[in-house]
Design a protein around this motif. Structure first.
Motif, PDB file in Angstrom:
ATOM      1  N   GLU A 136       0.850  -1.185   0.000  1.00  0.00           N
ATOM      2  CA  GLU A 136       0.000   0.000   0.000  1.00  0.00           C
ATOM      3  C   GLU A 136       0.884   1.232   0.000  1.00  0.00           C
ATOM      4  O   GLU A 136       1.721   1.396   0.886  1.00  0.00           O
ATOM      5  CB  GLU A 136      -0.891   0.021   1.246  1.00  0.00           C
ATOM      6  N   LEU A 138       0.991   5.142   0.254  1.00  0.00           N
ATOM      7  CA  LEU A 138       0.204   6.287   0.702  1.00  0.00           C
ATOM      8  C   LEU A 138       0.496   7.501  -0.177  1.00  0.00           C
ATOM      9  O   LEU A 138       1.660   7.837  -0.426  1.00  0.00           O
ATOM     10  CB  LEU A 138       0.580   6.592   2.155  1.00  0.00           C
ATOM     11  N   LYS A 155      -4.430   6.438  -1.722  1.00  0.00           N
ATOM     12  CA  LYS A 155      -3.413   5.393  -1.760  1.00  0.00           C
ATOM     13  C   LYS A 155      -3.435   4.647  -3.078  1.00  0.00           C
ATOM     14  O   LYS A 155      -4.445   4.632  -3.792  1.00  0.00           O
ATOM     15  CB  LYS A 155      -3.587   4.419  -0.586  1.00  0.00           C
TER      16      LYS A 155
END
Ligand code: CUA
Length: 160
Positions: A136, A138, A155
């Motif tokens: 992931e 950001l 994200k």
């Protein structure tokens, strides 16, 4: 013309530093592929939400592993990925982000990548990154833009 020895010494040092600086810029450009994010177009910020491609923002597949993410910065969200929402792509995907703002200057930074750009009203900013590692990533606005600055994040989810 007579030049004092020390003056000559520092002139030579300055000339060497200028040449080294030019070499460093050349090496970073040609060897490491460093590019400054630059404006690729102009847009009327007041009409950004009605102007192509920002009238229909989102993630679009443009090739086998190629995507284009169109995002509009406003007070205070990235449309269409507001407050932590994100886009999902498979690992190895290259995403070209097309960005603009309809109000104030925002920042566009993606953690663990080299993406770090300003999003300026009236300009279209374009940056590209290949996401090789799943995870992931950001996206944050890293330019203080007012009361809701802290909630201006999204994200990129990269699946294996
Ligand atoms: Cu947008 Cu801070």
């Amino acid at each position: 013309m007579k030049i004092h020895m020390m003056e000559r010494f520092f002139l030579i040092i300055a000339a060497i530093l200028v040449v080294l600086g030019a070499i460093a810029v050349g090496v970073s450009y040609w060897t490491f592929g460093v590019r400054l994010p630059g404006p690729v177009g102009r847009i009327d910020p007041a009409l950004a939400a009605q102007t192509e491609p920002f009238d229909a923002p989102g993630l679009f597949q443009t090739g086998e592993s190629q995507y284009e993410a169109v995002m509009l910065g406003s007070l205070w969200q990235w449309t269409p990925y507001a407050v932590g929402d994100g886009m999902t792509v498979p690992a190895g995907s290259t995403i070209t982000f097309k960005l603009t703002s309809n109000n104030v200057i925002h920042g566009f930074m993606i953690r663990d990548t080299d993406i770090n750009a300003m999003v300026i009203p009236g300009e279209v900013t374009q940056v590209t990154h290949t996401f090789d590692e799943p995870g992931e990533y950001l996206i944050i606005c890293h330019e203080y833009c007012g009361l809701g600055h802290h909630q201006m994040f999204s994200k990129v989810v990269v699946t294996a």
